[in-house]
Motif scaffolding. Sequence first.
Motif, short mmCIF file in Angstrom:
data_model
loop_
_atom_site.label_atom_id
_atom_site.label_comp_id
_atom_site.label_asym_id
_atom_site.label_seq_id
_atom_site.Cartn_x
_atom_site.Cartn_y
_atom_site.Cartn_z
N ALA A 39 0.57 -0.97 0.14
CA ALA A 39 -0.02 -0.20 -0.05
C ALA A 39 0.90 1.19 0.11
CB ALA A 39 -0.93 0.03 1.19
N ALA A 40 2.07 1.16 0.68
CA ALA A 40 2.87 2.29 0.74
C ALA A 40 3.59 2.75 -0.74
CB ALA A 40 3.95 2.27 1.89
N ALA A 41 3.64 1.75 -1.28
CA ALA A 41 4.29 1.91 -2.61
C ALA A 41 3.29 2.36 -3.64
CB ALA A 41 4.87 0.37 -3.21
N ARG A 42 2.04 2.45 -3.31
CA ARG A 42 0.88 2.93 -4.11
C ARG A 42 0.30 4.42 -3.55
NH1 ARG A 42 -1.76 -2.66 -5.69
NH2 ARG A 42 -0.23 -3.49 -6.99
N PRO A 43 0.95 5.22 -3.16
CA PRO A 43 0.47 6.41 -2.30
C PRO A 43 -1.02 6.87 -2.84
CG PRO A 43 2.40 7.16 -3.60
CD PRO A 43 2.19 5.69 -3.75
N TYR A 44 -1.23 6.88 -4.28
CA TYR A 44 -2.26 7.50 -4.83
C TYR A 44 -3.35 6.58 -4.90
CZ TYR A 44 0.78 11.19 -6.35
OH TYR A 44 2.00 11.93 -6.20
N THR A 45 -3.21 5.30 -4.68
CA THR A 45 -4.35 4.24 -4.64
C THR A 45 -4.15 3.24 -3.27
OG1 THR A 45 -3.02 2.94 -5.98
CG2 THR A 45 -4.43 4.06 -7.14
N MET A 46 -3.83 4.13 -2.22
CA MET A 46 -3.52 3.32 -1.08
C MET A 46 -4.75 2.60 -0.16
SD MET A 46 -1.81 4.54 2.77
CE MET A 46 -0.39 4.41 2.01
N ALA A 47 -5.81 3.71 -0.52
CA ALA A 47 -7.18 3.17 0.06
C ALA A 47 -7.80 1.99 -0.61
CB ALA A 47 -8.16 4.10 0.14
N GLY A 48 -7.64 2.04 -2.06
CA GLY A 48 -7.92 0.96 -2.61
C GLY A 48 -7.34 -0.31 -2.50
N THR A 49 -6.03 -0.31 -2.62
CA THR A 49 -5.02 -1.15 -2.31
C THR A 49 -5.41 -2.14 -1.04
OG1 THR A 49 -3.18 -0.48 -3.39
CG2 THR A 49 -2.60 -2.02 -2.00
N LEU A 50 -5.63 -1.23 0.04
CA LEU A 50 -5.91 -1.71 1.34
C LEU A 50 -7.29 -2.03 1.45
CD1 LEU A 50 -4.38 0.74 3.63
CD2 LEU A 50 -3.54 -1.35 3.27
N ALA A 51 -8.29 -1.53 0.68
CA ALA A 51 -9.88 -2.29 0.53
C ALA A 51 -9.73 -3.65 0.17
CB ALA A 51 -10.62 -1.15 -0.15
N LYS A 52 -8.95 -3.62 -0.95
CA LYS A 52 -8.99 -5.18 -1.77
C LYS A 52 -8.48 -6.18 -0.63
CE LYS A 52 -6.76 -3.64 -5.42
NZ LYS A 52 -6.03 -3.89 -6.59
N ARG A 53 -7.40 -5.84 0.19
CA ARG A 53 -6.80 -6.57 1.13
C ARG A 53 -7.85 -6.94 2.16
NH1 ARG A 53 -3.86 -5.34 -2.62
NH2 ARG A 53 -2.12 -6.25 -3.14
N PHE A 54 -8.51 -5.80 2.59
CA PHE A 54 -9.64 -6.11 3.74
C PHE A 54 -10.56 -6.73 3.37
CE2 PHE A 54 -13.09 -4.82 6.07
CZ PHE A 54 -12.81 -4.30 7.63
N ALA A 55 -11.16 -6.88 2.03
CA ALA A 55 -12.24 -7.64 1.42
C ALA A 55 -11.61 -9.24 1.41
CB ALA A 55 -12.58 -7.24 0.01
N ALA A 56 -10.38 -9.30 1.11
CA ALA A 56 -9.92 -10.76 1.04
C ALA A 56 -9.82 -11.42 2.44
CB ALA A 56 -8.30 -10.63 0.69
N LYS A 57 -9.55 -10.61 3.62
CA LYS A 57 -9.49 -11.12 4.91
C LYS A 57 -10.98 -11.41 5.18
CE LYS A 57 -5.73 -7.94 5.98
NZ LYS A 57 -4.97 -8.78 6.47
#
Length: 144
Positions: A39-57
């Motif tokens: 997520a840190a490597a994607r600062p402009y899409t951090m929330a989307g990156t984390l949201a996909k991972r949250f959904a996976a959990k």
Amino acid sequence: MIIGMGSDLCNIERIQNSLDRFGERFVNRVFTEVEKAKAAARPYTMAGTLAKRFAAKEAYSKAVGTGFKAGVFMKDIGVVNARSGAPTLALTGGAAARLAAITPEGHEAVVHLTLTDDHPWAQAFVVIEARPLNASPIAEKRDA
């Protein structure tokens, strides 16, 4: 054979609100080091990156039939990438124990994960397959 399936739809804006309100406290409570680095490597899409991972959990917790109880915690479920780049899960603690508990004797569990997002939504699907340990790929094709 399929031993579990789960899906989740997560609102990216909800994750962004949690980031804005709780910041690192939220990130450290929910995500693994690998997920935080991605997520840190994607600062402009951090929330989307984390949201996909949250959904996976969430999808995994549904696939194993427990939700986030019976020792299954969010930080025990981490999204990682296989050598091919495909997403998969790295499981520890209660999440790994639950998978072992539902895997039939003489089988290995294989977790399949797919992720997608289209703002404001992120989605994940998890399918857990139990493969016989002694089956050869040639025999499986012949029996099909």
